[in-house]
Design a protein around this motif. Structure first.
Motif, PDB file in Angstrom:
ATOM      1  N   SER A 177       0.807  -1.214   0.000  1.00  9.63           N
ATOM      2  CA  SER A 177       0.000   0.000   0.000  1.00  9.63           C
ATOM      3  C   SER A 177       0.842   1.267   0.000  1.00  9.63           C
ATOM      4  O   SER A 177       0.307   2.368  -0.094  1.00  9.63           O
ATOM      5  CB  SER A 177      -0.914   0.021   1.233  1.00  9.63           C
ATOM      6  OG  SER A 177      -0.153   0.234   2.409  1.00  9.63           O
ATOM      7  N   LEU A 178       2.166   1.138   0.110  1.00  6.52           N
ATOM      8  CA  LEU A 178       3.016   2.299   0.356  1.00  6.52           C
ATOM      9  C   LEU A 178       3.692   2.845  -0.894  1.00  6.52           C
ATOM     10  O   LEU A 178       4.188   2.091  -1.738  1.00  6.52           O
ATOM     11  CB  LEU A 178       4.109   1.946   1.369  1.00  6.52           C
ATOM     12  CG  LEU A 178       3.699   1.736   2.817  1.00  6.52           C
ATOM     13  CD1 LEU A 178       4.925   1.413   3.654  1.00  6.52           C
ATOM     14  CD2 LEU A 178       2.981   2.951   3.367  1.00  6.52           C
ATOM     15  N   THR A 179       3.725   4.159  -0.968  1.00  5.63           N
ATOM     16  CA  THR A 179       4.619   4.887  -1.859  1.00  5.63           C
ATOM     17  C   THR A 179       5.410   5.826  -0.961  1.00  5.63           C
ATOM     18  O   THR A 179       4.830   6.599  -0.196  1.00  5.63           O
ATOM     19  CB  THR A 179       3.844   5.698  -2.903  1.00  5.63           C
ATOM     20  OG1 THR A 179       3.040   4.810  -3.687  1.00  5.63           O
ATOM     21  CG2 THR A 179       4.804   6.449  -3.823  1.00  5.63           C
ATOM     22  N   THR A 180       6.737   5.743  -1.001  1.00  9.88           N
ATOM     23  CA  THR A 180       7.562   6.495  -0.066  1.00  9.88           C
ATOM     24  C   THR A 180       8.634   7.305  -0.778  1.00  9.88           C
ATOM     25  O   THR A 180       8.853   7.166  -1.979  1.00  9.88           O
ATOM     26  CB  THR A 180       8.260   5.556   0.940  1.00  9.88           C
ATOM     27  OG1 THR A 180       9.369   4.916   0.282  1.00  9.88           O
ATOM     28  CG2 THR A 180       7.324   4.500   1.474  1.00  9.88           C
ATOM     29  N   ASP A 181       9.330   8.120   0.010  1.00  5.38           N
ATOM     30  CA  ASP A 181      10.492   8.830  -0.509  1.00  5.38           C
ATOM     31  C   ASP A 181      11.663   7.863  -0.591  1.00  5.38           C
ATOM     32  O   ASP A 181      11.620   6.774   0.002  1.00  5.38           O
ATOM     33  CB  ASP A 181      10.828  10.010   0.410  1.00  5.38           C
ATOM     34  CG  ASP A 181      11.272   9.553   1.793  1.00  5.38           C
ATOM     35  OD1 ASP A 181      12.489   9.418   2.026  1.00  5.38           O
ATOM     36  OD2 ASP A 181      10.389   9.296   2.642  1.00  5.38           O
ATOM     37  N   PRO A 182      12.730   8.197  -1.328  1.00  9.97           N
ATOM     38  CA  PRO A 182      13.859   7.268  -1.480  1.00  9.97           C
ATOM     39  C   PRO A 182      14.523   6.879  -0.163  1.00  9.97           C
ATOM     40  O   PRO A 182      15.219   5.863  -0.102  1.00  9.97           O
ATOM     41  CB  PRO A 182      14.828   8.056  -2.375  1.00  9.97           C
ATOM     42  CG  PRO A 182      13.963   8.988  -3.159  1.00  9.97           C
ATOM     43  CD  PRO A 182      12.866   9.375  -2.208  1.00  9.97           C
ATOM     44  N   GLY A 183      14.323   7.639   0.899  1.00 19.18           N
ATOM     45  CA  GLY A 183      14.941   7.306   2.179  1.00 19.18           C
ATOM     46  C   GLY A 183      14.217   6.236   2.967  1.00 19.18           C
ATOM     47  O   GLY A 183      14.732   5.754   3.980  1.00 19.18           O
ATOM     48  N   LEU A 184      13.008   5.843   2.508  1.00 22.46           N
ATOM     49  CA  LEU A 184      12.231   4.816   3.209  1.00 22.46           C
ATOM     50  C   LEU A 184      11.732   3.731   2.264  1.00 22.46           C
ATOM     51  O   LEU A 184      10.783   3.038   2.594  1.00 22.46           O
ATOM     52  CB  LEU A 184      11.021   5.450   3.916  1.00 22.46           C
ATOM     53  CG  LEU A 184      11.228   6.105   5.276  1.00 22.46           C
ATOM     54  CD1 LEU A 184       9.895   6.614   5.819  1.00 22.46           C
ATOM     55  CD2 LEU A 184      11.863   5.152   6.278  1.00 22.46           C
ATOM     56  N   ASP A 185      12.366   3.586   1.119  1.00 25.00           N
ATOM     57  CA  ASP A 185      11.792   2.719   0.079  1.00 25.00           C
ATOM     58  C   ASP A 185      12.339   1.299   0.076  1.00 25.00           C
ATOM     59  O   ASP A 185      12.167   0.566  -0.899  1.00 25.00           O
ATOM     60  CB  ASP A 185      11.982   3.345  -1.303  1.00 25.00           C
ATOM     61  CG  ASP A 185      13.450   3.439  -1.705  1.00 25.00           C
ATOM     62  OD1 ASP A 185      14.320   3.270  -0.828  1.00 25.00           O
ATOM     63  OD2 ASP A 185      13.721   3.692  -2.891  1.00 25.00           O
ATOM     64  N   THR A 186      13.000   0.877   1.149  1.00 23.62           N
ATOM     65  CA  THR A 186      13.445  -0.509   1.251  1.00 23.62           C
ATOM     66  C   THR A 186      12.901  -1.116   2.540  1.00 23.62           C
ATOM     67  O   THR A 186      12.579  -0.400   3.494  1.00 23.62           O
ATOM     68  CB  THR A 186      14.985  -0.630   1.270  1.00 23.62           C
ATOM     69  OG1 THR A 186      15.497  -0.081   2.487  1.00 23.62           O
ATOM     70  CG2 THR A 186      15.611   0.084   0.081  1.00 23.62           C
TER      71      THR A 186
END
Length: 421
Positions: free
Chosen positions: A318-327
């Motif tokens: 369900s998530l779309t995040t910024d590159p700092g939280l995408d793993t």
């Protein structure tokens, strides 16, 4: 007199042995085995205690070792596959990060090291799988729910501050997906997401609060629904039954457990619950999120891989995040930092607001209370949250809206639950 005791050898056999060498056939049995050494057998088979051949035992040990190695490899491969699956579920929004970099000079600076502020945005897009929940206006979307989550630097508390979608705010000039720019304007908050997506919403929040947004997550309807199902539902208590076709919701009065579909209707309903206002709906959303957090912590989900995986699968999808939280590693570090926060220290509140003077169907900030709240979150200083009725009693008794040195705000916490008010 003989040199040794015993029967003297047969002269004939000794002579024969001297001339032709040993002539006797070896005799089998335990006596011969003891003469040749432990475990030896003239047939060439080694023996161990209990009569099991050593060669057969070694072959069995090799097979066990091979089987164990195979199982370890399978488990490692399965673990890696599951990790990659969860990791690949997460979508990255690089365009918002790029847009924010272009406005770095106007953004507020971080004040407290290790404290984090994460903007959670629930999109009300009706496109794709969400079409069943309403009309699709050409794929346009507005922020249905926006929460600024403040994690204290010592990770001993977490404060989730809701921003009403109808709050009147200054929205900066934002770049639209096609490249055109909107004009700076005073409008209701959820228009920012429609105008310029996540980046525009973050810039609007930062201008209003002076709080630096470190990370952001956009969550869709189905992800929320699947997370509730993954924890086997959340319990609520209703004073009266609900029949709301617009929210796809029909519930009886009393204590009951909601599945994901019912929970989604419950947190989105407006006409059939409370006074029909967005304020009442936000309070209900906060209490439900608190109950969901409590369910995850109290049922040992975080320590049980078989229960944790479905929750992670639903959340990451369900998530779309910024590159700092995408793993998955980034999200794990975030959750690990929060796992020891007591549920009573996971607090929910809404920015101080009141009906907008020009249009009572909209909201405006109440000052100076809003500025004081924003400063405390920005400086990572304590905030006390209590139920509205308790706050009113304290204020009436003391003649002040802040009866204690630490400002107190109307809200709830994750330990309260939906059947304890």
């Amino acid at each position: 007199m003989t040199e040794s005791a015993g029967t003297p050898p047969d002269p004939d056999r000794s002579a024969a042995g001297d001339e032709d060498g040993p002539q006797d056939e070896p005799q089998h049995g335990p006596q011969d085995k003891s003469q040749d050494g432990p475990g030896a057998d003239p047939s060439g088979v080694e023996w161990q205690t209990g009569g099991v051949p050593v060669r057969r035992r070694r072959r069995w040990v090799r097979w066990v070792a091979l089987a164990a190695s195979f199982l370890v490899l399978v488990a490692a491969g399965l673990g890696w596959w599951l990790y990659r699956k969860l990791d690949n579920n997460i979508r990255t929004d690089t365009s918002a990060a790029s847009e924010l970099r272009a406005y770095e000079r106007e953004r507020p600076a971080s004040v407290v090291h290790d404290a984090e502020n994460i903007l959670l945005i629930g999109s009300d897009s009706r496109a794709g799988d969400n079409r069943r929940y309403g009309r699709d206006d050409g794929g346009s979307q507005r922020s249905d729910t926006t929460i600024l989550l403040h994690l204290a630097a010592d990770r001993k508390s977490a404060t989730a501050m809701s921003v009403p979608r109808d709050l009147m705010v200054e929205i900066p000039s934002c770049r639209q997906p096609g490249g055109k720019r909107t004009r700076k304007q005073f409008a209701q908050f959820n228009w920012a997401f429609e105008f310029g997506g996540t980046a525009c919403t973050i810039r609007t929040v930062e201008r209003m609060t002076g709080i630096r947004v470190d990370h952001y997550m956009v969550v869709d309807f189905n992800g929320f629904k699947d997370m509730v199902d993954a924890v086997d539902g959340v319990e609520i208590c209703l004073k009266k039954s609900i029949d709301d076709p617009d929210a796809h919701l029909k519930l009886r009065a009393g204590r009951q457990k909601l599945d994901g579909e019912e929970a989604l209707g419950y947190v989105r309903a407006r006409k059939s619950l409370g006074n029909g206002s967005d304020t009442d709906r936000m309070d209900r959303q906060q209490r439900f999120l608190g109950a969901l957090v409590n369910k995850v912590q109290s049922n040992g989900v975080l320590l049980n891989p078989t229960r944790l995986y479905p929750v992670l699968d639903a959340a990451t999808k369900s998530l779309t995040t910024d590159p700092g939280l995408d793993t998955l590693k980034d999200l794990y570090e975030l959750v690990r930092g929060m796992r020891n926060v007591p549920t009573e220290k996971v607090q929910f509140l809404t920015v101080p607001r009141q009906p907008y003077a020009v249009d009572p169907n909209r909201d405006e900030l109440v000052q100076p209370e809003a500025r004081k709240l924003f400063k405390r979150l920005r400086d990572d200083t304590p905030v006390t949250v209590v139920p509205a009725d308790e706050l009113k009693r304290d204020a009436d008794a003391s003649g002040s809206t802040s009866p204690t040195p630490t400002p107190t705000y109307s809200g709830t916490n994750a330990a309260t639950g939906l059947c304890k008010r």
